[in-house]
Design a protein around this motif. Structure first.
Motif, PDB file in Angstrom:
ATOM      1  N   ILE A  82      72.919 -49.205 -36.720  1.00 31.70           N
ATOM      2  CA  ILE A  82      71.660 -49.195 -36.200  1.00 31.70           C
ATOM      3  C   ILE A  82      70.596 -50.989 -36.009  1.00 31.70           C
ATOM      4  N   PRO A  83      69.870 -50.466 -34.767  1.00 38.87           N
ATOM      5  CA  PRO A  83      69.775 -51.199 -34.055  1.00 38.87           C
ATOM      6  C   PRO A  83      68.561 -52.082 -35.093  1.00 38.87           C
ATOM      7  N   ASP A  84      68.358 -53.772 -35.658  1.00 37.66           N
ATOM      8  CA  ASP A  84      67.482 -53.473 -35.693  1.00 37.66           C
ATOM      9  C   ASP A  84      65.680 -53.685 -35.358  1.00 37.66           C
ATOM     10  N   SER A  85      65.695 -53.509 -34.556  1.00 34.87           N
ATOM     11  CA  SER A  85      64.450 -53.590 -32.911  1.00 34.87           C
ATOM     12  C   SER A  85      64.900 -52.861 -31.613  1.00 34.87           C
ATOM     13  N   ILE A  86      63.697 -52.741 -31.265  1.00 34.26           N
ATOM     14  CA  ILE A  86      63.773 -52.624 -29.891  1.00 34.26           C
ATOM     15  C   ILE A  86      64.719 -53.684 -28.745  1.00 34.26           C
ATOM     16  N   GLN A  87      64.069 -54.803 -29.392  1.00 36.51           N
ATOM     17  CA  GLN A  87      64.871 -55.895 -28.927  1.00 36.51           C
ATOM     18  C   GLN A  87      65.853 -56.166 -28.794  1.00 36.51           C
ATOM     19  N   VAL A  88      67.334 -55.762 -29.746  1.00 34.46           N
ATOM     20  CA  VAL A  88      68.677 -55.717 -29.469  1.00 34.46           C
ATOM     21  C   VAL A  88      69.018 -53.886 -28.891  1.00 34.46           C
ATOM     22  N   THR A  89      68.518 -53.452 -28.445  1.00 31.66           N
ATOM     23  CA  THR A  89      68.658 -52.278 -27.929  1.00 31.66           C
ATOM     24  C   THR A  89      68.218 -52.460 -26.456  1.00 31.66           C
ATOM     25  N   LYS A  90      67.294 -53.861 -26.564  1.00 30.74           N
ATOM     26  CA  LYS A  90      67.245 -53.481 -24.865  1.00 30.74           C
ATOM     27  C   LYS A  90      68.765 -55.076 -24.316  1.00 30.74           C
ATOM     28  N   ASP A  91      68.032 -55.702 -25.145  1.00 30.79           N
ATOM     29  CA  ASP A  91      69.728 -56.424 -25.189  1.00 30.79           C
ATOM     30  C   ASP A  91      70.553 -55.602 -24.394  1.00 30.79           C
ATOM     31  N   LEU A  92      71.129 -55.056 -25.571  1.00 32.13           N
ATOM     32  CA  LEU A  92      72.678 -54.278 -25.203  1.00 32.13           C
ATOM     33  C   LEU A  92      72.747 -53.367 -24.059  1.00 32.13           C
ATOM     34  N   LEU A  93      71.363 -52.552 -23.415  1.00 37.63           N
ATOM     35  CA  LEU A  93      71.129 -51.999 -21.892  1.00 37.63           C
ATOM     36  C   LEU A  93      71.173 -53.070 -21.403  1.00 37.63           C
ATOM     37  N   ASP A 135      65.221 -33.425 -20.400  1.00 41.93           N
ATOM     38  CA  ASP A 135      65.545 -33.620 -21.441  1.00 41.93           C
ATOM     39  C   ASP A 135      66.705 -34.583 -22.090  1.00 41.93           C
ATOM     40  N   PHE A 136      66.237 -36.369 -22.171  1.00 43.04           N
ATOM     41  CA  PHE A 136      67.327 -37.045 -22.911  1.00 43.04           C
ATOM     42  C   PHE A 136      68.200 -36.762 -23.715  1.00 43.04           C
ATOM     43  N   ILE A 137      69.571 -36.571 -24.008  1.00 46.24           N
ATOM     44  CA  ILE A 137      70.424 -35.946 -25.012  1.00 46.24           C
ATOM     45  C   ILE A 137      71.003 -36.962 -25.024  1.00 46.24           C
ATOM     46  N   GLY A 138      71.530 -37.398 -24.438  1.00 51.37           N
ATOM     47  CA  GLY A 138      72.933 -38.588 -25.124  1.00 51.37           C
ATOM     48  C   GLY A 138      73.038 -39.844 -23.881  1.00 51.37           C
ATOM     49  N   ILE A 139      74.417 -40.333 -24.147  1.00 52.63           N
ATOM     50  CA  ILE A 139      74.936 -41.495 -23.419  1.00 52.63           C
ATOM     51  C   ILE A 139      76.317 -40.903 -23.783  1.00 52.63           C
ATOM     52  N   HIS A 167      66.641 -46.665 -27.475  1.00 52.79           N
ATOM     53  CA  HIS A 167      65.899 -47.295 -29.013  1.00 52.79           C
ATOM     54  C   HIS A 167      66.346 -45.382 -29.939  1.00 52.79           C
ATOM     55  N   GLU A 168      65.725 -44.678 -29.615  1.00 50.43           N
ATOM     56  CA  GLU A 168      66.145 -43.592 -30.846  1.00 50.43           C
ATOM     57  C   GLU A 168      66.819 -43.199 -30.778  1.00 50.43           C
ATOM     58  N   SER A 215      64.368 -48.233 -17.483  1.00 50.17           N
ATOM     59  CA  SER A 215      63.567 -46.656 -18.084  1.00 50.17           C
ATOM     60  C   SER A 215      64.106 -46.244 -18.770  1.00 50.17           C
ATOM     61  N   ASP A 216      65.838 -45.903 -19.628  1.00 50.28           N
ATOM     62  CA  ASP A 216      65.741 -45.465 -20.365  1.00 50.28           C
ATOM     63  C   ASP A 216      66.121 -46.069 -21.588  1.00 50.28           C
ATOM     64  N   LEU A 217      65.251 -47.475 -21.913  1.00 53.66           N
ATOM     65  CA  LEU A 217      65.053 -48.221 -22.933  1.00 53.66           C
ATOM     66  C   LEU A 217      64.528 -47.588 -24.004  1.00 53.66           C
ATOM     67  N   ASN A 218      63.384 -46.807 -23.811  1.00 60.38           N
ATOM     68  CA  ASN A 218      62.628 -46.211 -25.528  1.00 60.38           C
ATOM     69  C   ASN A 218      64.229 -45.175 -26.036  1.00 60.38           C
ATOM     70  N   GLU A 219      64.308 -44.209 -25.003  1.00 62.46           N
ATOM     71  CA  GLU A 219      64.835 -42.586 -25.096  1.00 62.46           C
ATOM     72  C   GLU A 219      66.100 -43.522 -26.133  1.00 62.46           C
TER      73      GLU A 219
END
Length: 177
Positions: free
Chosen positions: A36-47, A73-77, A20-21, A14-18
């Motif tokens: 910077i990821p090329d797509s949300i799929q890159v972030t999804k793979d990382l997640l 509020d999501f502030i980071g990781i 990725h942003e 559920s953290d994917l969109n935040e």
């Protein structure tokens, strides 16, 4: 897990969109080797890889989402990378949204991770690093008690080229509980 103003939860799908942003922000990418990821799929793979790390029998990597207690509020990781058990050490890292810089959140988060490392995981040593040009991260680590132990030359492949990297260490007996 929590601290005075923040909550920490292992990353979830559920953290994917935040996430990725966060990864798309150029200021966040400045001292980050991921790019910077090329797509949300890159972030999804990382997640997905980070979530899989949490499910291993012998967990070697923990990655947390960081949220404000008030407002959620999501502030980071941030994360802990454990070394070989024999050495009783780990490495800490963090990545914050610039909207939340200069408010003490990074210091609070690293302080909480140190507590986890030394009290909960009974580690002997914790390490961290940052690009020599990353003055803000250097200040945070020093505030948390880390000591610069050296500089690795041209160690970080940043988008601007190879960067030198400060190497920090903190021993359990140096830690200010």
């Amino acid at each position: 897990m929590y601290s005075e103003r923040l909550t920490y939860q292992l990353l979830e799908a559920s953290d994917l969109n935040e996430l990725h942003e966060l990864n798309l922000i150029p200021e966040v990418d400045e001292f980050n080797t991921m790019g910077i990821p090329d797509s949300i799929q890159v972030t999804k793979d990382l997640l997905d890889a980070k979530i899989k790390d949490h499910q291993q029998e012998n967990i070697s990597k923990l990655t947390y989402s960081i949220r404000l207690k008030n407002g959620n509020d999501f502030i980071g990781i941030c994360g802990i990378l454990f070394g070989q058990p024999k050495y009783k050490k780990a490495e800490l890292w963090m990545k914050f949204n610039p909207k939340f810089w200069n408010q003490g959140y990074a210091t609070e988060a690293i302080t909480r991770l140190l507590k986890s490392c030394f009290k909960e995981h009974q580690l002997h040593r914790v390490e961290a690093g940052c690009a020599v040009e990353n003055h803000a991260s250097k200040r945070v680590l020093e505030k948390c008690g880390f000591i610069v132990e050296g500089i690795q030359r041209k160690n970080l492949p940043l988008k601007t080229g190879w960067s030198d990297n400060y190497e920090f260490g903190l021993l359990v007996e140096e830690w200010n509980k």
